[in-house]
Scaffold this active site. Structure first.
Site, mmCIF file in Angstrom:
data_model
loop_
_atom_site.group_PDB
_atom_site.id
_atom_site.type_symbol
_atom_site.label_atom_id
_atom_site.label_comp_id
_atom_site.label_asym_id
_atom_site.label_seq_id
_atom_site.Cartn_x
_atom_site.Cartn_y
_atom_site.Cartn_z
ATOM 1 N N LYS A 4 0.853 -1.178 0.000
ATOM 2 C CA LYS A 4 0.000 0.000 0.000
ATOM 3 C C LYS A 4 0.889 1.228 0.000
ATOM 4 O O LYS A 4 1.652 1.465 0.929
ATOM 5 C CB LYS A 4 -0.897 -0.003 1.233
ATOM 6 C CG LYS A 4 -1.790 1.212 1.297
ATOM 7 C CD LYS A 4 -2.809 1.099 2.395
ATOM 8 C CE LYS A 4 -3.593 2.380 2.504
ATOM 9 N NZ LYS A 4 -4.545 2.335 3.617
ATOM 10 N N LYS A 8 -2.120 -1.566 -3.960
ATOM 11 C CA LYS A 8 -2.985 -0.395 -3.924
ATOM 12 C C LYS A 8 -2.158 0.869 -3.978
ATOM 13 O O LYS A 8 -1.203 0.970 -3.222
ATOM 14 C CB LYS A 8 -3.768 -0.463 -2.616
ATOM 15 C CG LYS A 8 -4.584 0.721 -2.278
ATOM 16 C CD LYS A 8 -5.166 0.493 -0.934
ATOM 17 C CE LYS A 8 -5.950 1.723 -0.589
ATOM 18 N NZ LYS A 8 -6.505 1.670 0.710
HETATM 19 C C1 PBG Z 1 -7.387 3.390 5.283
HETATM 20 C C2 PBG Z 1 -7.649 3.295 3.823
HETATM 21 C C3 PBG Z 1 -7.444 4.253 2.815
HETATM 22 C C4 PBG Z 1 -7.946 3.710 1.647
HETATM 23 C C5 PBG Z 1 -8.415 2.445 1.949
HETATM 24 N N1 PBG Z 1 -8.197 2.194 3.281
HETATM 25 C C6 PBG Z 1 -6.964 5.633 2.877
HETATM 26 C C7 PBG Z 1 -5.614 5.956 3.337
HETATM 27 O O1 PBG Z 1 -4.759 5.107 3.580
HETATM 28 O O2 PBG Z 1 -5.420 7.145 3.492
HETATM 29 C C8 PBG Z 1 -8.007 4.385 0.309
HETATM 30 C C9 PBG Z 1 -9.013 3.856 -0.651
HETATM 31 C C10 PBG Z 1 -9.314 4.741 -1.794
HETATM 32 O O3 PBG Z 1 -8.688 5.794 -2.023
HETATM 33 O O4 PBG Z 1 -10.245 4.401 -2.543
HETATM 34 N N2 PBG Z 1 -6.099 3.298 5.716
#
Ligand code: PBG
Length: 326
Positions: free
Chosen positions: A198, A251
């Site tokens: 991520k 992601k």
């Molecule tokens: C929580 C999380 C996030 C997303 C999914 N889970 C945001 C972040 O890390 O700031 C983003 C999903 C999206 O942008 O569609 N940690």
């Protein structure tokens, strides 16, 4: 003798519609899609998210309806994010058995027993400061205390009936911690869909509006990955598999297609890719301006994510795509 067309061009095959379909390398069907949903408390609400036209935060009743429509179109799963009424330093609404996600899971499973309900496990929407873990007095996110609370959250989701839990916090050792504690609480069969790679991405912008989870200070770069690093993504994925992840996730998706491919090849486990909020917003904005063909762009993007090696694609376009693919 005139020279034949080079066979690699597949031109003769493509001219014959049927053969074109038969030799297509990548399949995109509704069965590969997961619809993310934002659930809020309240009895009858739909709150549109400005930067994500067509996406709303929904009360549980509306979420049940929306998930039912997606399921009827062939989308097998949803991914739930909760928007709690209250937040505090220790994210306590996240692991409350009567919290918004827990209530939503019960309602969804009761209405649609065949729908796969995956829950996002993170603290950022539940902490007053908006970080994904517990912040110590010195302002640093405390990894190990956060793990305890994340595990409590996952267990609470499993107890409510979640079919799988998806930790998105990026704390170190969370997959192992969740696995051990889920097992200890009798949830040995609950799979972990780990957000393994991520990245600290600008493409999460609209999501933070949707989930009300923007950090009040600092950023997530200490626990999310540097977009420049792909070797690290492979290492993270291998570690998560070792710790017990059943599915690993990359992601965002579109700016990281190479990472999807490398992670898939390195692990050979099921890979999910999250086509995130900013990626959704870009297509919607360009389509609304008349710059691109919305349907063609969505299907091309989703097909590309599959071609890169994703088994599962998490996308806010799941319902539309499923309808088009019928
Ligand atoms: C929580 C999380 C996030 C997303 C999914 N889970 C945001 C972040 O890390 O700031 C983003 C999903 C999206 O942008 O569609 N940690």
């Amino acid at each position: 003798m005139p020279m034949a067309f080079p066979a690699t061009r597949m031109r003769r095959l493509r001219r014959t519609g049927l053969l074109r379909d038969m030799v297509r390398e990548t399949e995109l069907t509704p069965s590969h899609l997961v619809l993310p949903m934002f659930v809020e408390l309240g009895s009858d609400s739909r709150t549109p998210i400005e930067a994500m036209p067509g996406v709303s935060r929904m009360s549980i009743s509306h979420a049940v309806e929306e998930a039912g429509e997606a399921h009827a179109l062939g989308v097998p799963a949803v991914l739930l994010f909760g928007v709690p009424a209250e937040k505090d330093e220790l994210a306590s609404p996240a692991y409350d058995d009567e919290g918004v996600v827990q209530l939503a899971v019960r309602a969804l499973k009761e209405a649609h027993p065949e729908l796969v309900v995956i829950t996002d496990v993170c603290l950022c929407a539940y902490t007053s400061h908006g970080h994904c873990g517990v912040v110590r007095e010195d302002g640093v996110v405390d990894n190990d205390i956060s793990l305890e609370l994340l595990a409590k959250t996952a267990i609470s989701h499993a107890r409510a009936g979640a079919d799988a839990v998806a930790p998105s916090d990026m704390m170190d050792g969370r997959v192992g911690a969740l696995r051990v504690q889920l097992d200890a609480e009798g949830h040995k069969e609950t799979p972990i869909v780990a957000y393994s790679a991520k990245f600290a991405s600008a493409f999460y912008g609209p999501f933070r509006e949707a989930a009300g989870s923007a950090p009040a200070f600092g950023d997530r770069r200490t626990y999310q990955m540097d977009p420049a690093n792909a070797d690290e993504a492979v290492r993270e994925a291998l570690l998560d598999v070792e710790e017990g992840a059943d599915v690993i996730m990359v992601k965002p998706a579109l700016a990281y297609l190479d990472v999807i491919r490398r992670v898939k090849e390195a692990t050979r486990v099921p890979v999910a890719a999250y086509n995130v909020s900013g990626e959704y917003a870009m297509i919607e904005a360009a389509a609304a301006a008349g710059y691109i063909d919305r349907r063609a762009a969505v299907l091309e993007a989703l097909t590309s994510i599959r071609r890169a090696g994703a088994d599962v694609v998490i996308t806010y376009h799941a319902k539309d795509a499923a309808a088009w693919l019928q």
